[in-house]
Design a protein around this motif. Structure first.
Motif, PDB file in Angstrom:
ATOM      1  N   UNK A 224       0.945  -1.113  -0.019  1.00  0.00           N
ATOM      2  CA  UNK A 224       0.123  -0.027  -0.049  1.00  0.00           C
ATOM      3  C   UNK A 224       0.823   1.253  -0.054  1.00  0.00           C
ATOM      4  N   UNK A 225       0.516   2.113  -0.939  1.00  0.00           N
ATOM      5  CA  UNK A 225       1.320   3.336  -1.018  1.00  0.00           C
ATOM      6  C   UNK A 225       1.321   4.113   0.111  1.00  0.00           C
ATOM      7  N   UNK A 226       0.194   4.192   0.882  1.00  0.00           N
ATOM      8  CA  UNK A 226       0.014   4.965   2.224  1.00  0.00           C
ATOM      9  C   UNK A 226       0.288   4.387   3.498  1.00  0.00           C
ATOM     10  N   UNK A 227       0.476   3.132   3.574  1.00  0.00           N
ATOM     11  CA  UNK A 227       0.749   2.243   4.751  1.00  0.00           C
ATOM     12  C   UNK A 227       2.055   1.641   4.834  1.00  0.00           C
ATOM     13  N   UNK A 228       2.994   1.887   3.691  1.00  0.00           N
ATOM     14  CA  UNK A 228       4.321   1.004   3.782  1.00  0.00           C
ATOM     15  C   UNK A 228       5.196   2.141   3.795  1.00  0.00           C
ATOM     16  N   UNK A 229       6.172   2.117   4.711  1.00  0.00           N
ATOM     17  CA  UNK A 229       7.367   3.068   5.024  1.00  0.00           C
ATOM     18  C   UNK A 229       8.111   2.735   3.980  1.00  0.00           C
ATOM     19  N   UNK A 230       8.799   3.870   3.781  1.00  0.00           N
ATOM     20  CA  UNK A 230       9.763   3.997   2.477  1.00  0.00           C
ATOM     21  C   UNK A 230      10.976   2.681   2.794  1.00  0.00           C
ATOM     22  N   UNK A 232      10.480  -0.059   4.072  1.00  0.00           N
ATOM     23  CA  UNK A 232      10.200  -1.415   3.938  1.00  0.00           C
ATOM     24  C   UNK A 232       9.524  -2.205   2.680  1.00  0.00           C
ATOM     25  N   UNK A 233      10.095  -1.070   1.675  1.00  0.00           N
ATOM     26  CA  UNK A 233       9.524  -1.210   0.277  1.00  0.00           C
ATOM     27  C   UNK A 233      10.584  -1.983  -0.425  1.00  0.00           C
ATOM     28  N   UNK A 273      -1.829   3.721  -6.106  1.00  0.00           N
ATOM     29  CA  UNK A 273      -1.852   3.277  -4.458  1.00  0.00           C
ATOM     30  C   UNK A 273      -1.119   2.120  -4.239  1.00  0.00           C
ATOM     31  N   UNK A 274      -0.201   1.627  -5.010  1.00  0.00           N
ATOM     32  CA  UNK A 274       0.423   0.494  -4.597  1.00  0.00           C
ATOM     33  C   UNK A 274       1.958   0.605  -5.147  1.00  0.00           C
ATOM     34  N   UNK A 275       2.969   0.277  -4.223  1.00  0.00           N
ATOM     35  CA  UNK A 275       4.184  -0.081  -4.809  1.00  0.00           C
ATOM     36  C   UNK A 275       4.373  -1.190  -5.990  1.00  0.00           C
TER      37      UNK A 275
END
Lengths: 411, 411
Positions: A224-230, A232-233, A273-275
């Protein structure tokens, strides 16, 4: 008749009038319009007395007998892509007609001279380019697959060919036409920006590039583009981005005309909205030298693995297609250089990015060279394709000079 | 009845059995399955004596009268996406039911306590999320547009709503339900990886991120991958690649939970034989602080222009959507922190990337806070969505503690 390059330009316009429309040239191989163009060409050549025939692969030959049965070949293709330009392929053929006229006027040449109009260089209808030249050159090995090919309307390739008198199963018999060939010459528009950028009308082609074409897939993790810290991608697009920038450095480092292109990236899921989970990259690498090409490929592979490790993502390579570089004949390259200098003052040597019928002839072992004439804005395969008339005329003169020199050198 | 968090877990499984299948939860709003879930919920709450009603926007309310008409609200949503998880939205509702049971047992609370099951949080059928809460909160302003919306089968939104007793034109009348609200509490699964990575069961939500969503188009020049030297290219993909890498630096520099995502790139013509002419990039930037968000956006714009200049290409920005950050109530954040520490030892404060019904309530001016419980692997909107049972039980206890503290603080 003395050489009249202005006539070539006039005939190019006449052909365009006959077989083009407001969208461009429409001489797609194995169509009525293409057949019209071939009939028109036969009439144009008739006055030279050259013998006309069609071979087993649909190639159209015009033969002017010489003092020897050994033959100098001049080639081109009158077929075009749909909505094509007025020069691609047919400049070669019509410049050859003009040279034939001059030779016929002067008596019997030292070698037999044969003009060939290759069948289906573009592969526009069935997706199989260099049809006629690969049959005559002997490299055609995909007849079983071609038998199943259909055009957009569902017509099978063998049926379309049969309508023009060609049996697919017998196409390779066209090989006999190259048995006595001493050398092969081809003039073509550059279809690239190099000569224009150098402000030169003409160049000698060193050969056709070897090509390595691969699909490279980076795989990360959709998140999720909103809930995933940079931090942890695992972003597959970062892999594609780094590789896109790295292949330019590789081309620069290798040099010698090297080109590397990432022509497309497909991102999945590809939503805002998604990585990005997967990034599928199309890579095309070209070089005239086989060893350098292999090094470029291995550099890109190594870079992709380093990048994947940096980004904690995975990378996978899949080959799409490759071809070895096909260098042209050194002796003919010298003669072409001389010819260009004589008509235009300055010459330039450059590789060909696109493939041409000349590559098939060269692959079959016949000494080959090509001349390029400047393309305006590098455009081709569009009705906007163009070349200055004065450059077209110079190109006819250069081909004529080269013919004379080749007749002397290979007699 | 004393608080029994294990019962909440059992009821979540019962609901999943009733309204899910092998692909996950199927409680899409405005469907029979959703109605089944609402009926089941009403029966579950019945024993508390709370009064059940449906408002003009389809929200389902359960009211336990208190010593004051001023009300503490606890909210969630029982609707799911198709093939959804077993926790998203309904954990909130069922934890609220358990709190209502405990309160009902203890007598008349200081404030009226109302559990709300918001209608159509997900927007799965008509693409309009937060339907019920935006009507009640008063921010809904797109009714004219919603009137034209149709689902995949062609059913108009007003017809689908009418089948469940809701008149679109009267939806905003649901605003009256918030008139006496003193505070709003919502528990939700995190739907992200932060709590799991910190090995913490619970966190307090500081607010929902502001979002800036843009499409950025880089325009270069299509050119033949074989005939165009590297130094004569205008490659739009190079622009996209540099920006993809730059937005990560911007997020790092701004900090404070900033996230920047390039979720997709579309390349045209996107073929292996051509330099990319246009690259359309989707950019999503989020921050809890409006000024920082504005700076992130302006940094990305500046970077894109610098990159375009470096690459001799053009860049164009088009806004897709944006929303201001919605901070939650500081007093409630403190109380939520205390509640979590009491049940789990350690708390953590984090922003919410996804929007929630709580954001609509907070926007309307009502003091609001949310609790997050850990999501395994950050997964949501899939049947793989999961949370450890011990964490689910802790989350019910934390919501219960927070309810008690809020009843004291806002009485």
């Amino acid at each position: 008749m003395p050489l009249d390059p202005a006539r070539t330009v006039a005939e190019l316009r006449e052909l365009q009038e006959l077989t083009g429309d407001e969208n461009g040239s429409q001489r797609v191989a194995w169509t009525d319009t293409w057949e019209t163009a071939r009939g028109w060409l036969r009439e144009k050549v008739a006055s030279t007395g050259a013998e006309a025939e069609i071979d087993e692969a649909g190639n159209q030959w015009f033969t002017l007998p010489g003092q020897s049965e050994r033959a100098l070949l001049i080639g081109g293709h009158i077929d075009s892509v749909p909505n094509g330009g007025w020069l691609d392929g047919c400049l070669n053929v019509l410049a050859g007609v003009e040279v034939l006229r001059r030779l016929a006027e002067e008596g019997t040449p030292a070698l037999t001279v044969r003009l060939v109009n290759w069948a289906d260089e573009e592969g526009a209808r069935f997706g199989r380019s260099l049809f006629g030249s690969s049959a005559a050159g002997g490299s055609m090995s995909d007849q079983a697959e071609l038998r199943e090919r259909r055009d957009a309307d569902g017509t099978a390739l063998p049926d379309a060919l049969a309508a023009h008198g060609v049996e697919l199963d017998r196409a390779l018999e066209a090989r006999s036409r190259l048995a006595k060939a001493a050398a092969y010459l081809e003039l073509h528009i550059e279809q690239g920006p190099v000569l224009e950028s150098l402000e030169l009308p003409l160049g000698v082609v060193l050969g056709t590039f070897g090509v390595e074409r691969h699909q490279i897939t980076f795989r990360g993790q959709a998140a999720h583009a909103g809930s995933t810290p940079m931090d942890q991608r695992r972003d597959a697009l970062a892999g594609a981005a780094k590789l896109e920038l790295e292949i330019r450095e590789i081309a620069k480092r290798i040099g010698g005309g090297a080109v590397c292109t990432m022509g497309g990236v497909v991102t999945k899921p590809g939503i805002v909205t998604s990585v990005v989970e997967t990034a599928e990259c199309l890579l095309d690498q070209r070089h005239l030298d086989a060893a350098q090409l292999a090094e470029m490929l291995s550099n890109a592979e190594a870079a992709s693995r380093r990048i994947a490790a940096e980004e904690s993502i995975e990378v996978e390579w899949e080959k799409i297609w490759s071809i070895e570089p096909i260098p042209f004949d050194e002796r003919l390259i010298e003669l072409a250089d001389e010819s260009i200098r004589e008509v235009a003052g300055t010459s330039h040597r450059l590789p060909s990015g696109p493939l041409h019928d000349a590559a098939e002839v060269a692959r079959s072992g016949i000494p080959t060279v090509m001349l390029f004439v400047q393309s305006l804005r590098g455009l081709s395969h569009t009705r906007l394709e163009d070349t200055k008339e004065e450059h077209l005329e110079l190109s006819v003169r250069a081909l004529d000079r080269l013919t004379t020199k080749a007749l002397e050198a290979f007699a």
